[in-house]
Write a protein that holds these residues in place. Structure first.
Motif, PDB file in Angstrom:
ATOM      1  N   TYR A  93      17.820 -25.983   2.104  1.00 55.94           N
ATOM      2  CA  TYR A  93      17.398 -25.656   0.751  1.00 55.94           C
ATOM      3  C   TYR A  93      17.096 -24.165   0.611  1.00 55.94           C
ATOM      4  N   ASN A  94      17.269 -23.685  -0.617  1.00 56.98           N
ATOM      5  CA  ASN A  94      17.034 -22.274  -0.904  1.00 56.98           C
ATOM      6  C   ASN A  94      16.544 -22.162  -2.349  1.00 56.98           C
ATOM      7  N   TYR A  95      15.298 -21.680  -2.532  1.00 55.04           N
ATOM      8  CA  TYR A  95      14.692 -21.614  -3.853  1.00 55.04           C
ATOM      9  C   TYR A  95      14.269 -20.189  -4.172  1.00 55.04           C
ATOM     10  N   TRP A  96      14.341 -19.858  -5.474  1.00 59.90           N
ATOM     11  CA  TRP A  96      13.958 -18.521  -5.933  1.00 59.90           C
ATOM     12  C   TRP A  96      12.932 -18.599  -7.059  1.00 59.90           C
ATOM     13  N   GLY A  97      12.068 -17.599  -7.099  1.00 63.56           N
ATOM     14  CA  GLY A  97      11.181 -17.423  -8.232  1.00 63.56           C
ATOM     15  C   GLY A  97      11.855 -16.590  -9.303  1.00 63.56           C
ATOM     16  N   GLN A  98      11.114 -16.367 -10.389  1.00 63.26           N
ATOM     17  CA  GLN A  98      11.694 -15.669 -11.537  1.00 63.26           C
ATOM     18  C   GLN A  98      11.537 -14.154 -11.438  1.00 63.26           C
ATOM     19  N   GLY A  99      10.701 -13.703 -10.518  1.00 63.95           N
ATOM     20  CA  GLY A  99      10.518 -12.279 -10.300  1.00 63.95           C
ATOM     21  C   GLY A  99       9.336 -11.689 -11.039  1.00 63.95           C
ATOM     22  N   THR A 100       8.805 -10.608 -10.489  1.00 64.03           N
ATOM     23  CA  THR A 100       7.717  -9.870 -11.125  1.00 64.03           C
ATOM     24  C   THR A 100       8.026  -8.381 -11.000  1.00 64.03           C
ATOM     25  N   GLN A 101       7.823  -7.657 -12.085  1.00 62.47           N
ATOM     26  CA  GLN A 101       8.169  -6.238 -12.120  1.00 62.47           C
ATOM     27  C   GLN A 101       7.064  -5.402 -11.484  1.00 62.47           C
ATOM     28  N   VAL A 102       7.481  -4.509 -10.599  1.00 60.38           N
ATOM     29  CA  VAL A 102       6.584  -3.497 -10.029  1.00 60.38           C
ATOM     30  C   VAL A 102       7.138  -2.135 -10.400  1.00 60.38           C
ATOM     31  N   THR A 103       6.308  -1.339 -11.048  1.00 55.69           N
ATOM     32  CA  THR A 103       6.705   0.004 -11.452  1.00 55.69           C
ATOM     33  C   THR A 103       5.714   1.006 -10.870  1.00 55.69           C
ATOM     34  N   VAL A 104       6.238   1.946 -10.096  1.00 54.94           N
ATOM     35  CA  VAL A 104       5.409   2.975  -9.479  1.00 54.94           C
ATOM     36  C   VAL A 104       5.745   4.301 -10.151  1.00 54.94           C
ATOM     37  N   SER A 105       4.804   4.791 -10.924  1.00 53.78           N
ATOM     38  CA  SER A 105       5.059   5.999 -11.715  1.00 53.78           C
ATOM     39  C   SER A 105       3.747   6.662 -12.091  1.00 53.78           C
ATOM     40  N   SER A 106       3.792   7.981 -12.201  1.00 48.22           N
ATOM     41  CA  SER A 106       2.612   8.720 -12.660  1.00 48.22           C
ATOM     42  C   SER A 106       2.688   8.951 -14.166  1.00 48.22           C
TER      43      SER A 106
ATOM     44  N   ASN B 281       0.831  -1.189   0.000  1.00 48.26           N
ATOM     45  CA  ASN B 281       0.000   0.000   0.000  1.00 48.26           C
ATOM     46  C   ASN B 281       0.873   1.249   0.000  1.00 48.26           C
ATOM     47  N   SER B 282       0.262   2.368  -0.316  1.00 46.34           N
ATOM     48  CA  SER B 282       0.973   3.656  -0.316  1.00 46.34           C
ATOM     49  C   SER B 282       2.286   3.564  -1.076  1.00 46.34           C
ATOM     50  N   LEU B 283       2.216   3.009  -2.261  1.00 47.44           N
ATOM     51  CA  LEU B 283       3.434   2.768  -3.032  1.00 47.44           C
ATOM     52  C   LEU B 283       4.104   4.069  -3.449  1.00 47.44           C
ATOM     53  N   LYS B 284       5.423   4.007  -3.480  1.00 41.39           N
ATOM     54  CA  LYS B 284       6.253   5.150  -3.828  1.00 41.39           C
ATOM     55  C   LYS B 284       7.103   4.819  -5.050  1.00 41.39           C
ATOM     56  N   PRO B 285       7.549   5.824  -5.776  1.00 45.72           N
ATOM     57  CA  PRO B 285       8.416   5.538  -6.932  1.00 45.72           C
ATOM     58  C   PRO B 285       9.643   4.716  -6.555  1.00 45.72           C
ATOM     59  N   GLU B 286      10.150   4.907  -5.353  1.00 41.04           N
ATOM     60  CA  GLU B 286      11.331   4.148  -4.928  1.00 41.04           C
ATOM     61  C   GLU B 286      11.041   2.678  -4.641  1.00 41.04           C
ATOM     62  N   ASP B 287       9.789   2.278  -4.682  1.00 39.81           N
ATOM     63  CA  ASP B 287       9.433   0.867  -4.569  1.00 39.81           C
ATOM     64  C   ASP B 287       9.561   0.145  -5.909  1.00 39.81           C
ATOM     65  N   THR B 288       9.829   0.880  -6.965  1.00 39.02           N
ATOM     66  CA  THR B 288       9.993   0.274  -8.285  1.00 39.02           C
ATOM     67  C   THR B 288      11.161  -0.699  -8.290  1.00 39.02           C
ATOM     68  N   ALA B 289      10.883  -1.932  -8.688  1.00 41.31           N
ATOM     69  CA  ALA B 289      11.904  -2.980  -8.665  1.00 41.31           C
ATOM     70  C   ALA B 289      11.306  -4.268  -9.218  1.00 41.31           C
ATOM     71  N   VAL B 290      12.171  -5.240  -9.423  1.00 45.05           N
ATOM     72  CA  VAL B 290      11.712  -6.602  -9.642  1.00 45.05           C
ATOM     73  C   VAL B 290      11.615  -7.257  -8.271  1.00 45.05           C
ATOM     74  N   TYR B 291      10.472  -7.847  -7.996  1.00 46.74           N
ATOM     75  CA  TYR B 291      10.222  -8.484  -6.704  1.00 46.74           C
ATOM     76  C   TYR B 291      10.340 -10.003  -6.865  1.00 46.74           C
ATOM     77  N   TYR B 292      11.119 -10.594  -5.958  1.00 43.39           N
ATOM     78  CA  TYR B 292      11.393 -12.026  -6.011  1.00 43.39           C
ATOM     79  C   TYR B 292      10.875 -12.719  -4.755  1.00 43.39           C
ATOM     80  N   CYS B 293      10.388 -13.899  -4.955  1.00 46.10           N
ATOM     81  CA  CYS B 293       9.943 -14.760  -3.871  1.00 46.10           C
ATOM     82  C   CYS B 293      11.065 -15.762  -3.566  1.00 46.10           C
ATOM     83  N   ASN B 294      11.298 -16.002  -2.281  1.00 45.48           N
ATOM     84  CA  ASN B 294      12.341 -16.933  -1.854  1.00 45.48           C
ATOM     85  C   ASN B 294      11.783 -17.877  -0.809  1.00 45.48           C
ATOM     86  N   ALA B 295      12.155 -19.151  -0.918  1.00 43.56           N
ATOM     87  CA  ALA B 295      11.776 -20.170   0.060  1.00 43.56           C
ATOM     88  C   ALA B 295      13.048 -20.788   0.613  1.00 43.56           C
ATOM     89  N   GLN B 296      13.134 -20.885   1.932  1.00 48.08           N
ATOM     90  CA  GLN B 296      14.402 -21.311   2.518  1.00 48.08           C
ATOM     91  C   GLN B 296      14.201 -22.157   3.767  1.00 48.08           C
TER      92      GLN B 296
END
Length: 117
Positions: free
Chosen positions: A104-117, A85-100
């Protein structure tokens, strides 16, 4: 076959909200600590939020997202969520899920989040 599949990313205006999901398969989800990381362009990957295994009663957050993001898990659905919530431009990134676990340590492929007007 272990899989972590993130979804829910996209383009959102500042002040908006998104909910990311990470669907897990191929391992015993409830036994794993689940973590969301993010990586902005030109920066190192950083921890965003973490939730412990089993009941998921323990969570912790990066200072930059405290009070705005909420991590949760549904062990019956093998899914972890990140409500943003209350997203800011600085939250823009690829977000990855990790299970550990310790072993064992597993990663997802990531999903892009872009916060922009």
């Amino acid at each position: 076959q272990v899989q972590l599949v993130e979804s829910g990313g996209g383009l959102v205006q500042p002040g908006g909200s998104l909910r990311l999901s990470c669907a897990a398969s191929g391992f015993t989800f409830s036994r794993y600590v689940m973590t969301w990381y993010r990586q902005a362009a030109g920066k190192e990957r950083e921890l965003v939020a973490r939730i412990t295994s089993s009941t998921g009663s323990n969570t912790n957050y990066a200072d930059s997202v405290k009070g705005r993001f909420t991590i949760s898990r549904d062990n019956a659905k093998n899914t972890v969520y990140l409500q943003m919530n209350s997203l800011k431009p600085e939250d823009t990134a690829v977000y990855y899920c990790n299970a550990q676990t310790l072993k064992y340590n597993y990663w997802g492929q990531g999903t892009q989040v872009t916060v922009s007007s």
